[in-house]
Write a protein that holds these residues in place. Structure first.
Motif, PDB file in Angstrom:
ATOM      1  N   GLU A 186      12.062  -4.687  -8.690  1.00  0.00           N
ATOM      2  CA  GLU A 186      13.744  -4.032  -9.821  1.00  0.00           C
ATOM      3  C   GLU A 186      14.847  -4.369 -10.711  1.00  0.00           C
ATOM      4  O   GLU A 186      14.944  -4.147 -10.751  1.00  0.00           O
ATOM      5  N   THR A 187      14.816  -5.761  -9.243  1.00  0.00           N
ATOM      6  CA  THR A 187      16.015  -6.210  -9.374  1.00  0.00           C
ATOM      7  C   THR A 187      15.388  -7.940 -10.409  1.00  0.00           C
ATOM      8  O   THR A 187      14.401  -7.713 -11.091  1.00  0.00           O
ATOM      9  N   HIS A 188      17.041  -8.749 -10.451  1.00  0.00           N
ATOM     10  CA  HIS A 188      15.799 -10.180 -11.263  1.00  0.00           C
ATOM     11  C   HIS A 188      16.718 -11.268 -10.456  1.00  0.00           C
ATOM     12  O   HIS A 188      18.122 -10.987 -10.311  1.00  0.00           O
ATOM     13  N   VAL A 189      15.586 -12.077 -11.227  1.00  0.00           N
ATOM     14  CA  VAL A 189      16.624 -13.536 -10.657  1.00  0.00           C
ATOM     15  C   VAL A 189      17.827 -13.597 -10.775  1.00  0.00           C
ATOM     16  O   VAL A 189      18.107 -13.796 -12.347  1.00  0.00           O
ATOM     17  N   ALA A 190      18.988 -14.056 -10.275  1.00  0.00           N
ATOM     18  CA  ALA A 190      20.342 -14.185 -11.318  1.00  0.00           C
ATOM     19  C   ALA A 190      20.973 -15.660 -11.985  1.00  0.00           C
ATOM     20  O   ALA A 190      19.785 -16.162 -11.851  1.00  0.00           O
ATOM     21  N   THR A 191      21.567 -14.812 -13.109  1.00  0.00           N
ATOM     22  CA  THR A 191      21.994 -16.198 -14.067  1.00  0.00           C
ATOM     23  C   THR A 191      22.398 -16.815 -13.623  1.00  0.00           C
ATOM     24  O   THR A 191      23.422 -16.704 -12.652  1.00  0.00           O
ATOM     25  N   ARG A 226      28.659 -23.486  -2.914  1.00  0.00           N
ATOM     26  CA  ARG A 226      27.765 -23.370  -4.281  1.00  0.00           C
ATOM     27  C   ARG A 226      26.577 -24.047  -3.726  1.00  0.00           C
ATOM     28  O   ARG A 226      25.288 -23.237  -3.829  1.00  0.00           O
ATOM     29  N   HIS A 227      26.016 -24.869  -3.451  1.00  0.00           N
ATOM     30  CA  HIS A 227      24.807 -25.283  -2.685  1.00  0.00           C
ATOM     31  C   HIS A 227      23.744 -23.960  -2.070  1.00  0.00           C
ATOM     32  O   HIS A 227      23.069 -24.242  -2.069  1.00  0.00           O
ATOM     33  N   PHE A 228      24.912 -23.378  -1.193  1.00  0.00           N
ATOM     34  CA  PHE A 228      24.037 -22.182  -0.655  1.00  0.00           C
ATOM     35  C   PHE A 228      23.589 -21.300  -1.012  1.00  0.00           C
ATOM     36  O   PHE A 228      22.560 -21.512  -1.227  1.00  0.00           O
ATOM     37  N   PHE A 229      24.404 -20.567  -2.129  1.00  0.00           N
ATOM     38  CA  PHE A 229      23.706 -20.206  -3.274  1.00  0.00           C
ATOM     39  C   PHE A 229      22.588 -20.242  -4.465  1.00  0.00           C
ATOM     40  O   PHE A 229      22.264 -20.111  -4.934  1.00  0.00           O
ATOM     41  N   THR A 230      22.796 -21.822  -4.770  1.00  0.00           N
ATOM     42  CA  THR A 230      21.546 -22.178  -5.566  1.00  0.00           C
ATOM     43  C   THR A 230      20.480 -23.391  -5.303  1.00  0.00           C
ATOM     44  O   THR A 230      19.767 -23.437  -5.632  1.00  0.00           O
ATOM     45  N   ARG A 231      20.356 -23.478  -3.380  1.00  0.00           N
ATOM     46  CA  ARG A 231      19.200 -23.641  -3.003  1.00  0.00           C
ATOM     47  C   ARG A 231      18.175 -23.033  -3.366  1.00  0.00           C
ATOM     48  O   ARG A 231      16.735 -23.309  -3.383  1.00  0.00           O
ATOM     49  N   GLY A 232      17.822 -21.482  -3.098  1.00  0.00           N
ATOM     50  CA  GLY A 232      17.173 -21.039  -3.603  1.00  0.00           C
ATOM     51  C   GLY A 232      17.687 -19.156  -4.954  1.00  0.00           C
ATOM     52  O   GLY A 232      18.671 -19.759  -5.664  1.00  0.00           O
ATOM     53  N   GLU A 233      16.521 -18.821  -5.357  1.00  0.00           N
ATOM     54  CA  GLU A 233      16.572 -18.027  -6.563  1.00  0.00           C
ATOM     55  C   GLU A 233      16.821 -16.351  -5.912  1.00  0.00           C
ATOM     56  O   GLU A 233      16.673 -15.200  -5.889  1.00  0.00           O
ATOM     57  N   VAL A 234      18.626 -16.815  -5.910  1.00  0.00           N
ATOM     58  CA  VAL A 234      19.256 -15.588  -5.321  1.00  0.00           C
ATOM     59  C   VAL A 234      19.267 -14.210  -6.404  1.00  0.00           C
ATOM     60  O   VAL A 234      19.166 -14.872  -7.739  1.00  0.00           O
ATOM     61  N   THR A 235      19.159 -13.569  -6.004  1.00  0.00           N
ATOM     62  CA  THR A 235      18.740 -11.761  -7.453  1.00  0.00           C
ATOM     63  C   THR A 235      19.998 -11.430  -7.343  1.00  0.00           C
ATOM     64  O   THR A 235      21.203 -11.949  -6.420  1.00  0.00           O
ATOM     65  N   GLU A 236      20.042 -10.635  -8.478  1.00  0.00           N
ATOM     66  CA  GLU A 236      21.269  -9.811  -9.112  1.00  0.00           C
ATOM     67  C   GLU A 236      21.443  -8.642  -7.985  1.00  0.00           C
ATOM     68  O   GLU A 236      22.765  -9.020  -7.936  1.00  0.00           O
ATOM     69  N   GLN A 237      20.631  -8.055  -7.204  1.00  0.00           N
ATOM     70  CA  GLN A 237      20.943  -7.325  -6.126  1.00  0.00           C
ATOM     71  C   GLN A 237      21.581  -8.265  -5.238  1.00  0.00           C
ATOM     72  O   GLN A 237      22.727  -7.767  -4.783  1.00  0.00           O
TER      73      GLN A 237
END
Length: 257
Positions: A186-191, A226-237
């Motif tokens: 029910e969530t989405h990949v974070a923008t 920043r690299h840690f959180f942009t390596r994968g597709e973190v979701t909005e949830q």
């Protein structure tokens, strides 16, 4: 040729290959073959001289709902009769034979089957009896042979497994499913904006608690975060959860009673 009734097989998807079982020995194997066919979008079944006759109730018990494939199956006295209305026939070949003929993998054969059906030609796939497979006379009727490149020290498949491989390759030859996807429910990949909002929140709190107090190292530490959180597709949830974590960490620790 005879069929159990005149019903159409499930939901045929255009011009699909005919599966031809030559001298099948067990009704249960015919039933599991129908199940495999339905999984891969193959709906037309022909039986050449089934050992125990046809129909056989035991086949329906193993078909797992692919009943209409069995109901529409036709019985033929010979391979020639079973393939008379087809333009191209491919025969599975479990072991080398003294025959000069094109041999393809299941994937290569499925691609050629797709190409032929797209030109409006009718094609068939022949499978032999469970114990010995197709004999030389059967394979002489085929335009090409299909052999599965499996473990050369153990290449033992039952009839339904052999049909399932071809059904799968037939389906995949036209399937557009991406090879990799992320299930987000029910969530989405974070923008990028949502991610930057979280990074601003995190950095502010890390500045406030003194974690980033080393001015020389601070830019590199922020980049690493920043690299840690942009390596994968973190979701909005997931970001909302992390915002909550940061907020709690920013509060003074409460003493337990």
């Amino acid at each position: 040729m005879t069929g159990r009734d005149g019903g159409a097989p499930l939901e045929p998807l255009g011009n699909t290959p005919v599966v031809i079982l030559v001298r099948p020995q067990m009704a249960e194997n015919i039933g599991t073959t129908a199940r495999a066919m339905a999984n891969g979008g193959l709906f037309h079944l022909r039986l050449v001289s089934p050992r125990d006759g046809w129909p056989q109730d035991r086949a329906w018990r193993t078909a797992s709902g692919a009943d209409r494939i069995l109901e529409a199956a036709t019985v033929h006295d010979s391979v020639d009769d079973a393939i008379a209305d087809l333009h191209h026939v491919y025969a599975t070949c479990p072991r080398p034979r003294h025959i000069v003929k094109t041999v393809m993998t299941a994937r290569g054969g499925a691609a050629e089957l797709r190409a032929a059906t797209q030109r409006g030609l009718r094609v068939g796939l022949m499978f032999g009896p469970e114990r010995a497979g197709l004999d030389n006379e059967d394979m002489a009727r085929a335009d090409a042979l299909i052999r599965y490149p499996l473990n050369p020290t153990f290449m033992s498949l039952n009839l339904a497994q052999a049909v399932m491989i071809m059904a799968y390759e037939w389906w995949m030859a036209a399937d557009a499913t991406p090879p990799r996807t992320l299930m987000t429910n029910e969530t989405h990949v974070a923008t990028k904006g949502e991610l930057e909002n979280f990074m601003g929140h995190l950095v502010r709190e890390l500045d406030g608690c003194g974690f980033l107090r080393n001015a020389q190292k601070r830019p590199g530490m922020v980049r690493n975060l920043r690299h840690f959180f942009t390596r994968g597709e973190v979701t909005e949830q997931e970001l909302r959860t992390l915002h909550g974590v940061v907020r709690e960490l920013a509060h003074p620790r409460r003493m337990e009673d």
